[in-house]
Design a protein around this motif. Structure first.
Motif, PDB file in Angstrom:
ATOM      1  N   SER A  89     -44.135  16.962   9.323  1.00 29.78           N
ATOM      2  CA  SER A  89     -42.787  17.516   9.176  1.00 29.78           C
ATOM      3  C   SER A  89     -42.320  18.272  10.416  1.00 29.78           C
ATOM      4  O   SER A  89     -41.131  18.537  10.563  1.00 29.78           O
ATOM      5  N   THR A  90     -43.236  18.596  11.321  1.00 30.67           N
ATOM      6  CA  THR A  90     -42.853  19.310  12.540  1.00 30.67           C
ATOM      7  C   THR A  90     -42.549  18.366  13.696  1.00 30.67           C
ATOM      8  O   THR A  90     -42.207  18.815  14.778  1.00 30.67           O
ATOM      9  N   LYS A  91     -42.687  17.057  13.457  1.00 35.40           N
ATOM     10  CA  LYS A  91     -42.461  16.075  14.520  1.00 35.40           C
ATOM     11  C   LYS A  91     -41.393  15.075  14.108  1.00 35.40           C
ATOM     12  O   LYS A  91     -41.227  14.762  12.930  1.00 35.40           O
ATOM     13  N   THR A  92     -40.664  14.567  15.090  1.00 36.44           N
ATOM     14  CA  THR A  92     -39.723  13.474  14.874  1.00 36.44           C
ATOM     15  C   THR A  92     -40.300  12.247  15.574  1.00 36.44           C
ATOM     16  O   THR A  92     -40.256  12.153  16.806  1.00 36.44           O
ATOM     17  N   PRO A  93     -40.875  11.322  14.820  1.00 35.73           N
ATOM     18  CA  PRO A  93     -41.563  10.195  15.451  1.00 35.73           C
ATOM     19  C   PRO A  93     -40.604   9.207  16.119  1.00 35.73           C
ATOM     20  O   PRO A  93     -39.478   9.009  15.669  1.00 35.73           O
ATOM     21  N   LEU A  94     -41.085   8.609  17.180  1.00 36.11           N
ATOM     22  CA  LEU A  94     -40.362   7.531  17.850  1.00 36.11           C
ATOM     23  C   LEU A  94     -40.461   6.253  17.022  1.00 36.11           C
ATOM     24  O   LEU A  94     -39.482   5.539  16.847  1.00 36.11           O
ATOM     25  N   LEU A  95     -41.653   5.977  16.521  1.00 38.36           N
ATOM     26  CA  LEU A  95     -41.917   4.745  15.772  1.00 38.36           C
ATOM     27  C   LEU A  95     -41.918   5.019  14.269  1.00 38.36           C
ATOM     28  O   LEU A  95     -42.449   6.039  13.819  1.00 38.36           O
ATOM     29  N   ASP A  96     -41.354   4.104  13.507  1.00 39.30           N
ATOM     30  CA  ASP A  96     -41.364   4.214  12.055  1.00 39.30           C
ATOM     31  C   ASP A  96     -42.803   4.180  11.540  1.00 39.30           C
ATOM     32  O   ASP A  96     -43.682   3.569  12.156  1.00 39.30           O
ATOM     33  N   ALA A  97     -43.026   4.810  10.405  1.00 40.88           N
ATOM     34  CA  ALA A  97     -44.372   4.892   9.848  1.00 40.88           C
ATOM     35  C   ALA A  97     -44.987   3.515   9.621  1.00 40.88           C
ATOM     36  O   ALA A  97     -46.163   3.294   9.922  1.00 40.88           O
ATOM     37  N   GLY A  98     -44.217   2.587   9.104  1.00 44.40           N
ATOM     38  CA  GLY A  98     -44.744   1.243   8.868  1.00 44.40           C
ATOM     39  C   GLY A  98     -45.177   0.563  10.145  1.00 44.40           C
ATOM     40  O   GLY A  98     -46.199  -0.143  10.181  1.00 44.40           O
ATOM     41  N   VAL A  99     -44.428   0.772  11.216  1.00 41.10           N
ATOM     42  CA  VAL A  99     -44.789   0.217  12.516  1.00 41.10           C
ATOM     43  C   VAL A  99     -46.080   0.855  13.010  1.00 41.10           C
ATOM     44  O   VAL A  99     -46.979   0.175  13.518  1.00 41.10           O
ATOM     45  N   ARG A 100     -46.206   2.165  12.848  1.00 42.00           N
ATOM     46  CA  ARG A 100     -47.416   2.863  13.283  1.00 42.00           C
ATOM     47  C   ARG A 100     -48.638   2.377  12.515  1.00 42.00           C
ATOM     48  O   ARG A 100     -49.715   2.209  13.086  1.00 42.00           O
ATOM     49  N   VAL A 101     -48.489   2.120  11.224  1.00 43.42           N
ATOM     50  CA  VAL A 101     -49.582   1.579  10.416  1.00 43.42           C
ATOM     51  C   VAL A 101     -49.969   0.196  10.940  1.00 43.42           C
ATOM     52  O   VAL A 101     -51.151  -0.096  11.153  1.00 43.42           O
ATOM     53  N   ASP A 102     -48.986  -0.662  11.147  1.00 40.67           N
ATOM     54  CA  ASP A 102     -49.257  -2.022  11.629  1.00 40.67           C
ATOM     55  C   ASP A 102     -49.937  -2.011  12.993  1.00 40.67           C
ATOM     56  O   ASP A 102     -50.885  -2.768  13.227  1.00 40.67           O
TER      57      ASP A 102
END
Length: 158
Positions: free
Chosen positions: A39-52
């Motif tokens: 919750s303290t970060k704004t990711p560049l990559l979507d979670a699903g992309v990071r999982v893949d």
């Protein structure tokens, strides 16, 4: 059966993360890479992309699986039957940041955290630096597994 969880945002997964996963996979019967929402970060990559991307980068490790998690890490570990959290350390600053979390997790659930010292040759590799270099048009392919550079470029072009 020993089950460990390697948590992180993995935004993006780096060769340093893969090094820690590879070495941790030799210590436990099963290693779960838990791609977390922080919750303290704004990711560049979507979670699903990071999982893949993490799954692709560790596909050669038979006892590793990748999944997404939200909420308290100790709750995730309990649901998965994990008794160990694995964290990689590049240096003293990482230890200083990780130690309070390890103590809190143990206080909440008696789960232990195992620290694996990262490869010295990779100590400069951090997801935040990779994102910064990529945002400025630099080549990050030496710091990330195959396919990750393209995913970063795609996210930056949006």
């Amino acid at each position: 059966m020993t089950i460990a969880v390697l948590p992180g945002t993995f935004d993006p997964i780096t060769v340093g993360h893969v090094d820690i996963a590879r070495r941790a996979s030799r210590l436990f019967d099963e290693l779960i890479i838990a791609v977390a929402h922080n919750s303290t970060k704004t990711p560049l990559l979507d979670a699903g992309v990071r999982v893949d991307l993490a799954a692709h980068a560790t596909a050669d490790l038979a006892n590793v699986r990748v999944t997404q998690t939200d909420g308290l890490l100790v709750d995730f570990c309990a649901a998965e039957g994990a008794d160990t959290i694995v964290k990689g350390l590049r240096g003293g600053a990482d230890f200083d940041a990780e130690r309070p979390m390890a103590l809190m997790n143990r206080s909440l659930s008696e789960i232990e955290t195992v620290f694996i010292v990262g490869d010295n040759a990779l100590s400069h590799v951090a997801s935040s630096l990779v994102r910064d270099v990529a945002r400025h048009g630099g080549d990050v392919s030496a710091y990330v597994p195959q396919g990750v550079s393209a995913a970063i470029a795609s996210a930056l072009s949006r």
